[in-house]
Design a protein around this motif. Structure first.
Motif, PDB file in Angstrom:
ATOM      1  N   MET A 278       0.837  -1.194   0.000  1.00  0.00           N
ATOM      2  CA  MET A 278       0.000   0.000   0.000  1.00  0.00           C
ATOM      3  C   MET A 278       0.872   1.244   0.000  1.00  0.00           C
ATOM      4  N   SER A 279       0.475   2.236  -0.757  1.00  0.00           N
ATOM      5  CA  SER A 279       1.166   3.522  -0.731  1.00  0.00           C
ATOM      6  C   SER A 279       0.124   4.604  -0.870  1.00  0.00           C
ATOM      7  N   SER A 280      -0.032   5.403   0.168  1.00  0.00           N
ATOM      8  CA  SER A 280      -1.066   6.428   0.126  1.00  0.00           C
ATOM      9  C   SER A 280      -0.719   7.583   1.046  1.00  0.00           C
ATOM     10  N   GLU A 281      -1.183   8.771   0.700  1.00  0.00           N
ATOM     11  CA  GLU A 281      -0.969   9.945   1.528  1.00  0.00           C
ATOM     12  C   GLU A 281      -2.157  10.163   2.450  1.00  0.00           C
ATOM     13  N   TYR A 282      -3.128   9.270   2.412  1.00  0.00           N
ATOM     14  CA  TYR A 282      -4.368   9.488   3.121  1.00  0.00           C
ATOM     15  C   TYR A 282      -4.412   8.696   4.423  1.00  0.00           C
ATOM     16  N   GLY A 283      -4.842   9.359   5.521  1.00  0.00           N
ATOM     17  CA  GLY A 283      -5.177   8.662   6.737  1.00  0.00           C
ATOM     18  C   GLY A 283      -4.009   8.016   7.461  1.00  0.00           C
ATOM     19  N   ASP A 284      -4.354   7.054   8.303  1.00  0.00           N
ATOM     20  CA  ASP A 284      -3.411   6.333   9.147  1.00  0.00           C
ATOM     21  C   ASP A 284      -2.661   5.296   8.311  1.00  0.00           C
ATOM     22  N   PRO A 285      -1.320   5.339   8.291  1.00  0.00           N
ATOM     23  CA  PRO A 285      -0.571   4.372   7.469  1.00  0.00           C
ATOM     24  C   PRO A 285      -0.714   2.938   7.948  1.00  0.00           C
ATOM     25  N   ASP A 286      -1.183   2.749   9.190  1.00  0.00           N
ATOM     26  CA  ASP A 286      -1.357   1.403   9.719  1.00  0.00           C
ATOM     27  C   ASP A 286      -2.744   0.831   9.428  1.00  0.00           C
ATOM     28  N   ARG A 287      -3.609   1.617   8.818  1.00  0.00           N
ATOM     29  CA  ARG A 287      -4.954   1.141   8.477  1.00  0.00           C
ATOM     30  C   ARG A 287      -5.035   0.921   6.967  1.00  0.00           C
ATOM     31  N   PRO A 288      -5.897   0.001   6.525  1.00  0.00           N
ATOM     32  CA  PRO A 288      -6.103  -0.154   5.077  1.00  0.00           C
ATOM     33  C   PRO A 288      -6.656   1.131   4.470  1.00  0.00           C
ATOM     34  N   THR A 289      -6.341   1.365   3.205  1.00  0.00           N
ATOM     35  CA  THR A 289      -6.936   2.476   2.472  1.00  0.00           C
ATOM     36  C   THR A 289      -7.931   1.915   1.469  1.00  0.00           C
ATOM     37  N   ILE A 290      -9.078   2.567   1.366  1.00  0.00           N
ATOM     38  CA  ILE A 290     -10.178   2.063   0.541  1.00  0.00           C
ATOM     39  C   ILE A 290     -10.649   3.167  -0.394  1.00  0.00           C
ATOM     40  N   LEU A 291     -10.752   2.860  -1.662  1.00  0.00           N
ATOM     41  CA  LEU A 291     -11.248   3.781  -2.676  1.00  0.00           C
ATOM     42  C   LEU A 291     -12.696   3.424  -2.996  1.00  0.00           C
ATOM     43  N   HIS A 292     -13.576   4.428  -2.994  1.00  0.00           N
ATOM     44  CA  HIS A 292     -15.002   4.203  -3.252  1.00  0.00           C
ATOM     45  C   HIS A 292     -15.421   5.125  -4.386  1.00  0.00           C
ATOM     46  N   CYS A 293     -15.811   4.560  -5.526  1.00  0.00           N
ATOM     47  CA  CYS A 293     -16.093   5.360  -6.724  1.00  0.00           C
ATOM     48  C   CYS A 293     -17.526   5.190  -7.221  1.00  0.00           C
ATOM     49  N   PHE A 294     -17.985   6.194  -7.961  1.00  0.00           N
ATOM     50  CA  PHE A 294     -19.337   6.244  -8.521  1.00  0.00           C
ATOM     51  C   PHE A 294     -20.374   6.205  -7.390  1.00  0.00           C
ATOM     52  N   ALA A 295     -20.151   6.972  -6.346  1.00  0.00           N
ATOM     53  CA  ALA A 295     -21.049   6.907  -5.191  1.00  0.00           C
ATOM     54  C   ALA A 295     -21.248   8.306  -4.632  1.00  0.00           C
ATOM     55  N   ASP A 296     -22.281   9.008  -5.122  1.00  0.00           N
ATOM     56  CA  ASP A 296     -22.527  10.374  -4.665  1.00  0.00           C
ATOM     57  C   ASP A 296     -22.848  10.417  -3.171  1.00  0.00           C
ATOM     58  N   SER A 297     -23.799   9.599  -2.757  1.00  0.00           N
ATOM     59  CA  SER A 297     -24.165   9.572  -1.341  1.00  0.00           C
ATOM     60  C   SER A 297     -23.180   8.739  -0.534  1.00  0.00           C
ATOM     61  N   GLY A 298     -22.595   7.746  -1.173  1.00  0.00           N
ATOM     62  CA  GLY A 298     -21.559   6.962  -0.518  1.00  0.00           C
ATOM     63  C   GLY A 298     -22.014   6.224   0.713  1.00  0.00           C
ATOM     64  N   THR A 299     -23.241   5.718   0.694  1.00  0.00           N
ATOM     65  CA  THR A 299     -23.802   5.060   1.872  1.00  0.00           C
ATOM     66  C   THR A 299     -22.900   3.939   2.376  1.00  0.00           C
ATOM     67  N   GLU A 300     -22.381   3.134   1.461  1.00  0.00           N
ATOM     68  CA  GLU A 300     -21.553   1.988   1.847  1.00  0.00           C
ATOM     69  C   GLU A 300     -20.278   2.402   2.573  1.00  0.00           C
ATOM     70  N   SER A 301     -19.871   3.662   2.397  1.00  0.00           N
ATOM     71  CA  SER A 301     -18.684   4.153   3.082  1.00  0.00           C
ATOM     72  C   SER A 301     -18.857   4.143   4.597  1.00  0.00           C
ATOM     73  N   GLU A 302     -20.099   4.169   5.066  1.00  0.00           N
ATOM     74  CA  GLU A 302     -20.349   4.031   6.503  1.00  0.00           C
ATOM     75  C   GLU A 302     -19.687   2.769   7.037  1.00  0.00           C
ATOM     76  N   ILE A 303     -19.855   1.669   6.307  1.00  0.00           N
ATOM     77  CA  ILE A 303     -19.284   0.392   6.719  1.00  0.00           C
ATOM     78  C   ILE A 303     -17.800   0.338   6.381  1.00  0.00           C
ATOM     79  N   LEU A 304     -17.441   0.774   5.184  1.00  0.00           N
ATOM     80  CA  LEU A 304     -16.044   0.724   4.762  1.00  0.00           C
ATOM     81  C   LEU A 304     -15.147   1.490   5.728  1.00  0.00           C
ATOM     82  N   ALA A 305     -15.636   2.612   6.268  1.00  0.00           N
ATOM     83  CA  ALA A 305     -14.834   3.445   7.155  1.00  0.00           C
ATOM     84  C   ALA A 305     -14.544   2.762   8.480  1.00  0.00           C
TER      85      ALA A 305
END
Length: 265
Positions: free
Chosen positions: A1-28
């Motif tokens: 994993m290589s990302s500038e986002y968030g905690d480096p010890d946590r997984p990073t998750i990309l969520h696309c085509f989701a205006d309301s992004g409801t599923e991000s509640e769980i993904l987060a």
């Protein structure tokens, strides 16, 4: 994993085509979520970015404006390319050829930026070897069948023959997303396991993927992720623990009294 986002010890998750992004509640709950959409709502703990995640076939390079730099990657990507081309309503009263296939766009982003991915759509969409989930599998009062293309192996889901409605087990759904007005926003949120406050009822009923589906897929991904990260190294296998202990208990109950004697006596 290589990302500038968030905690480096946590997984990073990309969520696309989701205006309301409801599923991000769980993904987060399982990682730091970046959500890319043309009209992202600030509805949960995901970080919304306004951008088009769609490749336009007439001029790919000109219209490719994905906002993540090439050197960054995500542990998981969840994609919801628009399903209008294969939706039941389009087949009844529309022209499927007038709607573009956005699944190739999702695959290109997934392959370039994500170690693993899930692409969701209606079952008739041209997904690769999709896992098909519906409400019957999880005892929900709705059918809501969806297909999920994944880059990782997903176990065969259980098969249940009935829907657990508010009046008990049934062969028919309590309602459907076509008749979303029959139930309150809170009912739809409770059925799909989301917070009702940030989202419109129509979105919860018609677009939000039920939470149990997401958890089922995340368990399969986490097993792969933990193995790849070395998290599962040296872990004791307890999959047969209950049966092994039951065997020991039976042996103890059936043992002769002489087996409990003092060997030093």
């Amino acid at each position: 994993m290589s990302s500038e986002y968030g905690d480096p010890d946590r997984p990073t998750i990309l969520h696309c085509f989701a205006d309301s992004g409801t599923e991000s509640e769980i993904l987060a709950e399982f990682g730091d979520v970046i959500r890319v959409s043309i009209d992202p709502k600030d509805t949960n703990e995901s970080e919304p970015i306004k951008a088009d995640a769609h490749l336009y076939p007439e001029d790919e390079e000109k219209h490719w404006g994905f906002p993540i730099r090439d050197e960054f990657s995500f542990d998981l990507g969840l994609f919801h390319p628009v399903c209008s081309k294969w939706a039941a309503t389009t087949s009844i009263s529309g022209d499927s050829d007038s709607h573009e296939n956005m699944i190739p766009s999702a695959r290109r982003i997934a392959e370039q930026y994500c170690d693993h991915h899930i692409i969701e759509n209606v079952p008739r969409a041209p997904l690769r070897d999709p896992t098909k989930l519906n409400g019957r599998i999880f005892g929900l009062p709705i059918e809501y069948e969806r297909g999920f293309e994944t880059s990782f192996r997903v176990p065969e889901p259980p098969r249940h023959g009935s829907l657990l409605t508010s009046t008990g087990a049934s062969d028919t759904a309590e309602t459907s997303s076509f008749y979303f007005s029959e139930r309150s926003k809170e009912w739809w949120a409770a059925t799909k396991a989301y917070d009702p406050r940030p989202y419109a009822k129509q979105h919860l009923a018609k677009n939000a993927i039920p939470g149990p589906y997401i958890h089922f897929l995340l368990r399969a991904w986490l097993a792969v992720y933990e193995e790849e990260q070395g998290i599962s190294e040296g872990r004791v296998d307890y999959s047969n623990y209950d049966s092994e202990m039951e065997t020991k208990r039976r042996q103890t109950r059936n043992a002769g009294l002489d087996e409990f004697g003092n060997e030093d006596a």
